[in-house]
Motif scaffolding. Structure first.
Motif, PDB file in Angstrom:
ATOM      1  N   ASN A 123       0.823  -1.211   0.000  1.00 51.29           N
ATOM      2  CA  ASN A 123       0.000   0.000   0.000  1.00 51.29           C
ATOM      3  C   ASN A 123       0.853   1.254   0.000  1.00 51.29           C
ATOM      4  O   ASN A 123       0.533   2.233  -0.684  1.00 51.29           O
ATOM      5  CB  ASN A 123      -0.912  -0.007   1.233  1.00 51.29           C
ATOM      6  N   PHE A 142       0.563   4.400  -2.589  1.00 45.52           N
ATOM      7  CA  PHE A 142       0.128   5.778  -2.341  1.00 45.52           C
ATOM      8  C   PHE A 142       1.273   6.771  -2.238  1.00 45.52           C
ATOM      9  O   PHE A 142       1.087   7.953  -2.478  1.00 45.52           O
ATOM     10  CB  PHE A 142      -0.831   5.883  -1.128  1.00 45.52           C
ATOM     11  N   PRO A 199       2.773   7.989  -6.092  1.00 51.80           N
ATOM     12  CA  PRO A 199       2.006   9.036  -6.794  1.00 51.80           C
ATOM     13  C   PRO A 199       2.048  10.375  -6.079  1.00 51.80           C
ATOM     14  O   PRO A 199       1.990  11.420  -6.725  1.00 51.80           O
ATOM     15  CB  PRO A 199       0.581   8.474  -6.837  1.00 51.80           C
ATOM     16  N   SER A 224      -4.855  13.024  -6.193  1.00 53.21           N
ATOM     17  CA  SER A 224      -4.130  13.219  -4.945  1.00 53.21           C
ATOM     18  C   SER A 224      -5.050  13.008  -3.762  1.00 53.21           C
ATOM     19  O   SER A 224      -4.606  12.553  -2.694  1.00 53.21           O
ATOM     20  CB  SER A 224      -3.541  14.616  -4.894  1.00 53.21           C
ATOM     21  N   THR A 270      -4.985   9.271  -3.148  1.00 50.62           N
ATOM     22  CA  THR A 270      -3.753   8.737  -2.562  1.00 50.62           C
ATOM     23  C   THR A 270      -3.525   9.295  -1.160  1.00 50.62           C
ATOM     24  O   THR A 270      -3.094   8.570  -0.259  1.00 50.62           O
ATOM     25  CB  THR A 270      -2.563   9.068  -3.470  1.00 50.62           C
ATOM     26  N   SER A 276      -5.686   7.532   1.226  1.00 51.19           N
ATOM     27  CA  SER A 276      -5.129   6.212   1.511  1.00 51.19           C
ATOM     28  C   SER A 276      -4.011   6.333   2.543  1.00 51.19           C
ATOM     29  O   SER A 276      -3.917   5.540   3.475  1.00 51.19           O
ATOM     30  CB  SER A 276      -4.608   5.610   0.211  1.00 51.19           C
ATOM     31  N   ALA A 305      -3.273   5.576  -8.400  1.00 50.52           N
ATOM     32  CA  ALA A 305      -4.455   5.870  -7.598  1.00 50.52           C
ATOM     33  C   ALA A 305      -5.502   4.786  -7.828  1.00 50.52           C
ATOM     34  O   ALA A 305      -6.150   4.304  -6.876  1.00 50.52           O
ATOM     35  CB  ALA A 305      -5.005   7.242  -7.958  1.00 50.52           C
ATOM     36  N   CYS A 334      -4.626   1.928  -5.800  1.00 52.06           N
ATOM     37  CA  CYS A 334      -5.035   2.111  -4.402  1.00 52.06           C
ATOM     38  C   CYS A 334      -6.490   1.676  -4.228  1.00 52.06           C
ATOM     39  O   CYS A 334      -6.816   0.925  -3.301  1.00 52.06           O
ATOM     40  CB  CYS A 334      -4.915   3.580  -4.000  1.00 52.06           C
TER      41      CYS A 334
END
Lengths: 931, 113
Positions: A332, A336, A339, A373, A376, A379, A463, A466
């Motif tokens: 993960n 995240f 990006p 954004s 991400t 996340s 993204a 994610c």
């Protein structure tokens, strides 16, 4: 084979891409790098079904078996995951970099370095042999050094690069020591053996040491407290580098190592306490500092530090579920964090700054980037339903179960929640600050440029990743992460209970508390920034720089103390060392051997006394240089006489000709140097030198005496017996030179050639003309080319050449040979130079000298190779006897050809030296080069 | 004779060492030459001293050891190449450094006439 090509593809690509970088379109190197990466990725994915079913793919080639090093690869689920991450992320980074570097120089260099880095990372994760892995480990340190210092004209970039190299390189050394220790205990460097020997390793007395060393390697690479320093300073690198090395790959190498060596080293208290404490400290430090950084990339760097701490902490806890949580969070985090870094780079490209106090409210200008954004950052903050939420909740559950310090068991979850709170706060900050929070202030680029779709494409893909992982979490955890945990721990990981992630329990409240606390913290940010600014500034970078400067100065002082530029001192130390080392040994030697001494005759005694007198004369008169040089020449003549007296005619001839030429050279040199040496050394120093000299002379003389008075037991009987039947010559010295030990002679003439070319190079631009004194002192002749000499020199030449030819031809059977004949030729030729002047003689030379050197060595080599064609060893000679008209009986040997090579080289080299030194003398000498 | 020979080698070596410990280039070069003489004679003597016995088959009753002679012969030539190189190095140094010191002192004493 597949694994080898996976690693080799990017490495070969790294070598080839720079060639393409000259292409007009910057797209070509990008596409080439992309294809290479894609090929490696496809090869890996083809293996996925096999590997995920639990099979282990290995391949091995021997390299240096004696030290246990082999080219060995292994691919299990853990390696496959990391390798896929490295290549997959690499592909996206290449795409990103193409747009990032648009309009900037250096893209080609970047792709090459990136591919090299990719190959090295792939090597780390797929190596089966740990020594082999170390090579790639070091390579990542080196390549990251170059990548961080990519803008080598900027001081912060150089400093950041140096800091990274010192810290990760130092860790690499520790790791090497740890691996060598493990290998020597287990008896193999192959992972399969080491992982199987976990019990043996843990029980071993060196276990704490091994653990410390390996952890040092892993912690420095993964930027764990207190080695986390390098990561924020590495942000001077171009953003694609930060996104690739500092969020997705290199910093994960340490964690990979922890996961990889889990069966060998984990499951002890030492592991638990050291790894989890370091992880916790890193988690808290990183999360806290990240909140207060105004630079987007620095915030992300500290956030990365914090997340790496989180994963390390989970690795430290070491249970099967903690491993699952850690590896899941690792996935993960890559999804995240990369990006977000790319966003920071895109925003910097659009606005010209990374300062969040100035970048605000960009959502109007880049709506797509805002949405991506948001995903991400959410996340990263751990908002429910996102992938980051799930792995963070797994972490909270683990922290609740952690049994680290029994009475203080509540501490771990509390600290975890606090870290989560800061993590949420900085996630809100990087999103809200950049895209909302009012209007932009004094942006260097206004209005902000609209980012290209291409630069946003990798962000969109990640993204989406994610979201996908959040959506398909159960399948991923069961299908992929479980297989990885199994591969890592070596025992089949139990199925992770995904249901507990959706329970409303303590972990849920921890997540909730972190989110709400994070929001409150972010709302209070202005107040907090003020408070933070009041903290005493402790810039670790400055402390590091101070340490580096101190270390550098210390080393410099040490070197200066040892090496003060005085040849005098070095030579004195060398000779003293020799005296001290050899002295005690020689003191116990019986000086007088069993061989009776030869009676001395008056003539020899006289010669010896004269020779000693000349040597003393050189020393006593060395202040008057010309006088000393003349005495030195006579010393050489006495050496010649010694050789002649003691049955060495070849040596006498060689020494005689060499002596003549050497004195000429030194005399040439002397005309540019002071004619006298001033008295400089103190009396004390002169006595010290005299003592050293006497000791040295005494030692040499005594050893010489001890050898000479012992009966001889030499291998030379062989040469004496075989000279005529084997070498076809009766002059044994010459036969040894051109036949028995021909290879040595080949080496010698090569050295001679090199020395001559070096002299040529050194005199090339040497301007000494102005140093020729206008008024010569009394010793120097006023007429440079006296008439008598000029007249006499010319008829001497053919005679000398004839003598030389005679000496050369008879060399195999009588004293003579290539060396001597060459030197005689040189003496005759240099007489022409002296008599007629450089320009005059140079015009009459048929060839230049350098080709003679090369040709001579070539001829000698070819003669040697010729015997290979006859199926014989290199340089075996062949000879036969012939009756020729006029000349009569003649013996022809291939050794003669070899000797001709020697002759040619000697003439070429010596003439090159003499002519170039002579050229220095001529005020109006030939303008062109001589030689 | 052996004692005399050994004494000569020792004296050449001692004089050579004293000269290479001087502070200027030229004495060092001369010292190196003396040391090469000493070393060549030393190596030559490992074949023992023999009178009227050159290692030419059929020229005498006994033969001296030819191997040290072959070694020394190449050593002489290499020694010459080294001398030439050191001489040029000294010349180069005097131009670049504007003095002929080798003792770490570096004054600008361009003694141009």
């Amino acid at each position: 084979m597949t694994l080898l090509s996976v690693v080799l593809l990017p490495l070969i690509g790294a070598l080839l891409v720079p060639l393409l970088a000259r292409a007009r379109s910057p797209l070509i190197p990008a596409i080439a790098s992309g294809i290479v990466t894609l090929a490696a990725l496809s090869l890996l994915l083809l293996q996925a079904p096999t590997v995920l079913s639990g099979e282990l793919i290995t391949s091995e080639w021997a390299w240096i078996p004696s030290i246990g090093l082999s080219i060995a690869f292994r691919l299990d689920a853990l390696a496959l995951f990391f390798a896929t991450l490295i290549t997959g992320m690499g592909l996206l980074i290449i795409l990103y970099a193409h747009f990032y570097f648009a309009g900037k120089p250096g893209a080609g260099r970047f792709y090459a370095l990136m591919l090299a880095f990719m190959g090295a990372m792939l090597g780390i994760v797929t190596s089966e042999n740990l020594l082999f892995m170390l090579i790639f480990w070091e390579m990542t340190s080196l390549v990251s050094f170059v990548l961080i210092g990519f803008h080598s004209d900027q001081r912060p970039a150089r400093r950041g690069a140096r800091m990274t190299l010192v810290i990760t390189g130092g860790g690499g050394l520790a790791l090497m020591a740890g691996i060598v220790l493990m290998g020597s205990i287990v008896g193999s460097f192959n992972l399969t053996d080491i992982l199987a020997a976990g019990d043996e390793l843990r029980a071993h007395a060196h276990y704490p040491l091994i653990l410390t060393l390996v952890l040092l390697g892993a912690m420095t690479k993964s930027a764990q407290f207190p080695f986390h320093l390098w990561l924020p300073n590495a942000m001077t690198a171009p953003t694609p580098v930060s996104a690739y090395l500092h969020s997705a790959t290199m910093v994960k190498a340490g964690i990979f190592l922890l996961a990889r060596l889990h069966p060998a080293l984990a499951d002890t208290d030492a592991w638990l306490y050291s790894v989890s404490t370091v992880g916790m400290a890193t988690l808290l430090t990183g999360a806290f500092i990240a909140m207060f950084k105004h630079d987007t990339k620095e915030l992300l760097a500290y956030s990365t530090v914090s997340h790496l701490g989180l994963i390390t902490l989970l690795m430290g806890l070491g249970t099967a579920t903690a491993l699952v949580a850690g590896l899941f969070h690792l996935l993960n985090h890559a999804l995240f964090k990369a990006p977000l870094f790319m966003m920071a780079g895109a925003v910097e490209k659009a606005t010209g700054t990374r300062d969040m106090r100035r970048i605000n409210g960009l959502w109007r200008h880049m709506p797509l980037l805002t949405i991506m954004s948001a995903i991400t950052a959410a996340s990263m903050a751990g908002l429910p339903l996102f992938n980051g939420y799930l792995s963070k909740k797994m972490f909270f559950i683990e922290s609740l179960d952690a049994n680290v310090i029994s009475p203080l068991n509540w501490l771990t979850p509390v600290l975890a929640a606090i870290a989560g709170l800061f993590s949420a706060a900085y996630s809100f900050r990087i999103f809200h600050n950049v895209f909302f929070n009012g209007q932009p202030r004094e942006l260097p680029v206004w209005p902000p440029r609209k980012p290209a779709l291409g630069i946003q494409l990798p962000i969109i893909l990640l993204a989406a990743g994610c979201l996908f992982v959040g959506w398909q979490a159960e399948g991923i955890v069961h299908g992929l992460i479980r297989a990885m945990a199994t591969a890592s721990s070596g025992v089949k990981a139990p199925a992770y209970d995904m249901g507990q992630l959706h329970h409303v329990g303590p972990a849920f409240y921890m997540s909730l508390a972190a989110l709400i606390g994070g929001l409150i913290l972010y709302a209070l940010r202005e107040r907090l920034f003020e408070l933070y600014d009041q903290l005493p500034p402790a810039d670790a970078r400055e402390i590091f720089e101070w340490l580096m400067t101190r270390a550098g100065n210390g080393a410099e002082r040490f070197v200066h103390a040892l090496e003060n530029g005085s040849v005098q001192r070095y030579i004195a130390l060398i000779i003293l060392t020799a005296i001290i080392m050899a002295g005690p040994v020689l003191a116990n030697v019986v000086w007088y051997g069993a061989k009776p001494m030869t009676p001395a005759d008056p003539l020899t005694i006289l010669g010896a006394i004269l020779m000693m007198a000349t040597a003393f004369g050189v020393v006593l008169g060395h202040r008057n240089r010309l006088f000393a040089l003349l005495l030195l020449g006579s010393a050489g003549l006495f050496v010649t006489l010694t050789f002649a007296r003691f049955s060495a005619p070849d040596l006498a001839l060689t020494q005689l000709s060499v002596e003549v030429i050497a004195v000429i050279i030194m005399m040439l040199a002397l005309s540019f140097l002071p004619q006298t040496t001033p008295v400089e050394s103190s009396r004390l120093r002169r006595s010290r030198d005299s003592i050293i000299a006497v000791l040295g002379g005494l030692g040499t003389g005594l050893v010489s005496f001890a050898i000479m008075t012992r009966p001889q037991d030499s291998i030379s009987d062989f040469f004496l017996e075989q000279s005529v039947p084997g070498g076809g010559g009766s002059n044994v010295v010459n036969v040894i030179l051109v036949d028995f030990r021909g290879f040595d002679t080949l080496g010698e003439i090569t050295v001679l050639g090199i020395a001559a070319v070096a002299v040529f190079a050194l005199t090339r631009n040497l301007q000494l003309k102005h140093r020729i004194p206008n008024e010569r002192d009394q010793y120097w002749a006023s007429n440079p080319h006296p008439l008598i000499l000029r007249t006499m020199a010319r008829p001497i030449l053919p005679i000398a050449l004839m003598v030389s030819a005679y000496i050369f031809l008879r060399g195999h059977n009588m004293p003579g040979g290539g060396f001597i004949a060459g030197l005689i030729t040189v003496v005759a030729l240099s007489l022409q130079y002296m008599a007629g002047g450089l320009a005059w003689a140079h015009d009459r030379m048929l060839t230049s000298f350098r080709p003679l050197i090369g040709g001579g060595i070539l001829l000698a080599c070819l003669t040697g190779l010729g015997s290979l064609f006859m199926g014989l060893e290199f340089l075996t000679s062949w000879f036969g006897h012939y009756e020729l008209p006029v000349l009569g009986h003649i013996e022809l040997a291939t050794a003669l050809l070899f000797d001709l090579g020697v002759f040619t080289t000697v003439v070429g080299a010596t003439m090159l030296i003499l002519a170039n030194l002579g050229k220095l003398m001529t005020v109006n000498g030939p303008g062109e080069e001589i030689g | 004779m052996e004692a005399l020979y050994a004494a000569t080698v020792g004296v050449l070596m001692a004089c050579g060492i004293y000269l290479v410990l001087r502070a200027r280039t030229f004495p060092v070069i001369m010292g190196l030459t003396l040391i090469s003489h000493a070393v060549n004679l030393f190596l030559f003597a490992t074949g023992r001293l023999a009178l009227r016995a050159p290692a030419v088959i059929g020229q005498s009753e006994t033969y001296t050891d030819p191997l040290p002679q072959a070694l020394v012969l190449t050593a002489i030539v290499i020694g010459f190449a080294m001398t030439a190189f050191v001489v040029v190095l000294a010349l180069r140094a005097v131009v670049e450094l504007r003095n002929d010191h080798v003792d770490g002192v570096d004054p600008d004493e361009d003694w141009r006439p």
